[in-house]
Design an enzyme around this catalytic site. Sequence first.
Site, PDB file in Angstrom:
ATOM      1  N   TYR A   1      -8.860 -18.410 -39.130  1.00 28.07           N
ATOM      2  CA  TYR A   1      -8.184 -18.448 -40.439  1.00 28.07           C
ATOM      3  C   TYR A   1      -6.721 -18.004 -40.281  1.00 28.07           C
ATOM      4  O   TYR A   1      -5.803 -18.681 -40.752  1.00 28.07           O
ATOM      5  CB  TYR A   1      -8.934 -17.534 -41.402  1.00 28.07           C
ATOM      6  CG  TYR A   1      -8.292 -17.291 -42.750  1.00 28.07           C
ATOM      7  CD1 TYR A   1      -8.397 -18.214 -43.785  1.00 28.07           C
ATOM      8  CD2 TYR A   1      -7.593 -16.100 -43.000  1.00 28.07           C
ATOM      9  CE1 TYR A   1      -7.832 -17.971 -45.029  1.00 28.07           C
ATOM     10  CE2 TYR A   1      -7.027 -15.850 -44.248  1.00 28.07           C
ATOM     11  CZ  TYR A   1      -7.146 -16.781 -45.254  1.00 28.07           C
ATOM     12  OH  TYR A   1      -6.589 -16.545 -46.489  1.00 28.07           O
TER      13      TYR A   1
ATOM     14  N   LYS B   1      -3.333 -20.245 -40.881  1.00 27.79           N
ATOM     15  CA  LYS B   1      -2.263 -19.837 -41.803  1.00 27.79           C
ATOM     16  C   LYS B   1      -0.929 -19.747 -41.046  1.00 27.79           C
ATOM     17  O   LYS B   1       0.122 -20.149 -41.563  1.00 27.79           O
ATOM     18  CB  LYS B   1      -2.594 -18.488 -42.453  1.00 27.79           C
ATOM     19  CG  LYS B   1      -3.758 -18.538 -43.429  1.00 27.79           C
ATOM     20  CD  LYS B   1      -3.399 -19.277 -44.699  1.00 27.79           C
ATOM     21  CE  LYS B   1      -4.475 -19.212 -45.757  1.00 27.79           C
ATOM     22  NZ  LYS B   1      -4.159 -20.004 -46.961  1.00 27.79           N
TER      23      LYS B   1
ATOM     24  N   SER C   1      -1.198 -15.322 -45.226  1.00 22.76           N
ATOM     25  CA  SER C   1      -2.075 -14.153 -45.209  1.00 22.76           C
ATOM     26  C   SER C   1      -1.633 -13.148 -44.150  1.00 22.76           C
ATOM     27  O   SER C   1      -1.032 -13.524 -43.136  1.00 22.76           O
ATOM     28  CB  SER C   1      -3.498 -14.636 -44.912  1.00 22.76           C
ATOM     29  OG  SER C   1      -4.308 -13.573 -44.499  1.00 22.76           O
TER      30      SER C   1
END
Length: 326
Positions: A150, A154, A126
Amino acid sequence: MNILVTGAAGFLGRRLIEALLQRGTLTDRQGTERPISRIVGFDVVPLSGIDDGRVQAVCGDIADPQVLEGLIDTRTDSIFHLAAVVSSQAEQDFELGMRINFSATQALLERVRALGTCPRWVMTSSVAVFGGRLPAQVEDGQVWAPQSSYGTQKAMNDLLLADYSRRGFVDGRSLRMPTIVVRPGKPNRAASSFASGIIREPLNGQDSVCPVPLDTRLWLMSPMQAINNLILGHELPGARLNEGRVINLPGLSITVAEMIDALRRTAGDEVAGRIRLESDPAIERIVASWPGSFTARYAKSLGFTADHDFADVIGQFIAEYPPQTD
Ligand SMILES: NC(=O)c1ccc[n+]([C@@H]2O[C@H](COP(=O)([O-])OP(=O)(O)OC[C@H]3O[C@@H](n4cnc5c(N)ncnc54)[C@H](O)[C@@H]3O)[C@@H](O)[C@H]2O)c1
């Protein structure tokens, strides 16, 4: 070809399985194109509605080591690892995010390493791995500085996959996806959920809240491009990945105001008028940390593609999901 898709019941997983079934073949690690004989579609929620003898739906928690053990074996040629909890959820529940987004990926990679078969592995990273002081257009060599759990999860996956690939445990490719719009269905717990909501809800006769300022710049990709790029990411021979296994995909750089303008041109003033601006500082903080544009030079040299016109992206959505305004 024996394929595992994790996150199979999700937005991208289901589309990917449908696209693979339609395509019928994939290239194996020796570079030979072979028919797809089996797709294991794994998710914690049931994968329903795909009626094809090649698909075996398996339901379970990816964080469960016993489940992982049974998911892949020496016959598994390729893995598309898409299962994850989304950005706002991973921010609100640190342990859940770490367990599903990072630890499960590591465990799955360890399972692959133990098998010693070096399957192809495609996963979705991402733009949330970037943050802090960023140039207007991010180059491929930009230092990663995630501003969310997050994004950190990633980024850790990207590092792991690069090293597992360097060591020959897996033939990995991590694709840094732009935000995929327009997503059908209901809003989800991704910080970027509004980017689809401000198009989807007004088209369906509903009001929608935009939680970020109109000049917020987003890096977007349509679902169709996303799936094409995931499959291309699989098909590229490892020898061509000479600038690394982690690839910033090309995308469409657009402000929220320009998105709303494209909606107005496509569907009219009344539809665009259903969007209400209402600041949400938590969403704003996460979204503002993401870059709004990339050069994606490496990805383009490998043949990855982007959308060029947001009105076309809206048109694709309308064609696939005709507005339901009662
Ligand atoms: N859609 C986007 O804009 C976008 C952008 C960048 C990256 N990504 C990444 O692409 C991947 C797929 O995204 P998506 O939009 O399809 O998300 P999604 O939420 O629709 O799908 C993810 C799937 O993972 C499954 N999952 C969650 N926890 C699980 C668990 N414990 N065990 C098994 N399965 C579990 C969910 O049930 C869901 O079906 C994710 O890794 C996401 O982080 C998506």
